[in-house]
Design an enzyme around this catalytic site. Structure first.
Site, PDB file in Angstrom:
ATOM      1  N   ASP A  67      16.016  60.991  55.492  1.00  0.00           N
ATOM      2  CA  ASP A  67      15.755  59.876  54.570  1.00  0.00           C
ATOM      3  C   ASP A  67      17.111  59.374  54.069  1.00  0.00           C
ATOM      4  O   ASP A  67      17.842  60.111  53.397  1.00  0.00           O
ATOM      5  CB  ASP A  67      14.902  60.396  53.408  1.00  0.00           C
ATOM      6  CG  ASP A  67      14.574  59.306  52.391  1.00  0.00           C
ATOM      7  OD1 ASP A  67      15.168  58.209  52.465  1.00  0.00           O
ATOM      8  OD2 ASP A  67      13.724  59.574  51.518  1.00  0.00           O
ATOM      9  N   VAL A  68      17.429  58.105  54.360  1.00  0.00           N
ATOM     10  CA  VAL A  68      18.765  57.613  53.980  1.00  0.00           C
ATOM     11  C   VAL A  68      18.943  57.498  52.466  1.00  0.00           C
ATOM     12  O   VAL A  68      20.071  57.377  51.983  1.00  0.00           O
ATOM     13  CB  VAL A  68      19.108  56.250  54.638  1.00  0.00           C
ATOM     14  CG1 VAL A  68      19.206  56.375  56.152  1.00  0.00           C
ATOM     15  CG2 VAL A  68      18.132  55.163  54.223  1.00  0.00           C
ATOM     16  N   ASN A  94      20.698  50.482  59.629  1.00  0.00           N
ATOM     17  CA  ASN A  94      19.567  49.587  59.888  1.00  0.00           C
ATOM     18  C   ASN A  94      18.353  49.874  59.005  1.00  0.00           C
ATOM     19  O   ASN A  94      17.573  48.970  58.720  1.00  0.00           O
ATOM     20  CB  ASN A  94      19.172  49.716  61.373  1.00  0.00           C
ATOM     21  CG  ASN A  94      17.813  49.126  61.656  1.00  0.00           C
ATOM     22  OD1 ASN A  94      17.670  47.920  61.785  1.00  0.00           O
ATOM     23  ND2 ASN A  94      16.776  49.969  61.728  1.00  0.00           N
ATOM     24  N   SER A 146      20.026  40.410  55.690  1.00  0.00           N
ATOM     25  CA  SER A 146      18.842  39.547  55.881  1.00  0.00           C
ATOM     26  C   SER A 146      19.186  38.149  55.379  1.00  0.00           C
ATOM     27  O   SER A 146      20.006  38.010  54.456  1.00  0.00           O
ATOM     28  CB  SER A 146      17.663  40.083  55.072  1.00  0.00           C
ATOM     29  OG  SER A 146      16.620  39.128  55.032  1.00  0.00           O
ATOM     30  N   TYR A 159      14.334  42.824  47.125  1.00  0.00           N
ATOM     31  CA  TYR A 159      14.866  42.859  48.499  1.00  0.00           C
ATOM     32  C   TYR A 159      16.097  41.954  48.621  1.00  0.00           C
ATOM     33  O   TYR A 159      17.103  42.321  49.235  1.00  0.00           O
ATOM     34  CB  TYR A 159      13.758  42.409  49.445  1.00  0.00           C
ATOM     35  CG  TYR A 159      14.109  42.475  50.916  1.00  0.00           C
ATOM     36  CD1 TYR A 159      14.230  43.700  51.574  1.00  0.00           C
ATOM     37  CD2 TYR A 159      14.288  41.306  51.663  1.00  0.00           C
ATOM     38  CE1 TYR A 159      14.528  43.759  52.930  1.00  0.00           C
ATOM     39  CE2 TYR A 159      14.581  41.359  53.011  1.00  0.00           C
ATOM     40  CZ  TYR A 159      14.701  42.585  53.644  1.00  0.00           C
ATOM     41  OH  TYR A 159      14.999  42.641  54.987  1.00  0.00           O
ATOM     42  N   LYS A 163      19.910  43.015  49.772  1.00  0.00           N
ATOM     43  CA  LYS A 163      20.628  42.484  50.940  1.00  0.00           C
ATOM     44  C   LYS A 163      21.878  41.699  50.513  1.00  0.00           C
ATOM     45  O   LYS A 163      22.874  41.666  51.249  1.00  0.00           O
ATOM     46  CB  LYS A 163      19.686  41.637  51.800  1.00  0.00           C
ATOM     47  CG  LYS A 163      18.553  42.455  52.431  1.00  0.00           C
ATOM     48  CD  LYS A 163      19.069  43.606  53.302  1.00  0.00           C
ATOM     49  CE  LYS A 163      17.959  44.323  54.057  1.00  0.00           C
ATOM     50  NZ  LYS A 163      18.461  45.403  54.927  1.00  0.00           N
TER      51      LYS A 163
END
Ligand code: NDP
Length: 252
Positions: A67-68, A94, A146, A159, A163
């Protein structure tokens, strides 16, 4: 002058490689001769499929459940890869998640989980990887950003913030690491046909497509090819950039 990827024999780590864009990156890098280790969060079945698919193509991929968002797990996993492969040439950050909601209704967990995975995950990976690349005096890091990081959209403040931060981290790292010949770039996809974008595509298909200059969604392979370019010898004079691979979506 010939086109040479220079990827044969390179050691790569790809986070979130069991599905979608990450899977396409794993398969493409392995097909170019990289020894790829990829991380996944929980879907072991999907990860095993990727390992088998790569082996079927004559390539080499190793799956690890990491799990990053877990810093200690990332450190341990990076050390394991370095022990086994004796170097780390390429890191592709990613792994990413979405938890869309209108901002006023957003739960604490919808904010923290997105930031911990999308931003924390990048920090958790680059910190243990950088020392290896520094001692090698070479390396490539590509972060998945993104269009949402620079283009306003409803229900994605968490989000978008994550990003936007990825773009900022990319530029800062490019400056810090250039003296050691480590190049750091980001790829910013538009709407790509993966599990992640399914809901958006289901809810507003015509509306979204009409705003994309090329009038179609992208494929995971479109993003993998951009990543492969940035980690190849063909991009040896590119650093600190965010490459939009979005069919012109950002232009709208
Ligand atoms: P998917 O949801 O299709 O796949 C996500 C992958 O990341 C899976 O392999 C998943 O593993 C893994 N993952 C998720 N969380 C973690 C974690 N905490 N630790 C390790 N692995 C994790 O996503 P996409 O392929 O669509 O997206 C890939 C990247 O591209 C993301 O960073 C995303 O933000 C970005 N992006 C995608 C766009 C799109 O339209 N699809 C558009 C713009 C950017 P598991 O299967 O085990 O859960």
């Amino acid at each position: 002058m010939a086109f040479e990827s220079g990827l044969q024999g390179k050691v790569a780590i790809v986070t979130g490689g069991s599905r979608g864009i990450g899977r396409a990156i794993v398969e493409l890098l392995a097909s170019q001769g990289c020894d790829v280790t990829f991380f996944y969060r929980g879907n072991a079945g999907a990860a095993n499929e990727v390992v088998a698919a790569v082996a079927g193509l004559g390539g080499k991929a190793t799956a690890m459940q990491v799990d990053v968002a877990d810093s200690a797990a990332c450190i341990a996993a990076v050390e394991q890869v370095a022990d086994r492969c004796e170097r780390i040439d390429i890191l592709v950050n990613n792994a990413g998640i979405v938890r869309d909601n209108l901002t006023a209704a957003m739960e604490d967990d919808e904010i923290s989980s997105v930031l911990n995975t999308n931003v924390g995950g990048v920090f958790n990976m680059v910190r243990p990887v950088i020392p290896f690349m520094m001692s090698q005096r070479s390396g490539r890091i590509v972060n998945l950003s993104s269009v949402a990081g620079s283009k306003a959209g409803r229900g994605q403040a968490n989000y978008a913030a994550s990003k936007g931060a990825v773009d900022a981290i990319t530029r800062a790292l490019a400056v810090e690491l250039a003296p050691r010949k480590i190049l750091v770039n980001a790829v910013a996809p538009g709407v790509i046909e993966t599990d992640m974008s399914q809901q958006v595509r289901d809810l507003a298909d015509d509306q979204v497509k009409s705003r994309i200059l090329l009038k179609r969604y992208g494929q995971a392979s479109d993003i993998a090819q951009a990543v492969a370019f940035l980690v190849s010898d063909m991009a040896s004079y590119v650093t600190g950039q965010v490459l939009y691979v979005d069919g012109g979506f950002k232009m709208d």
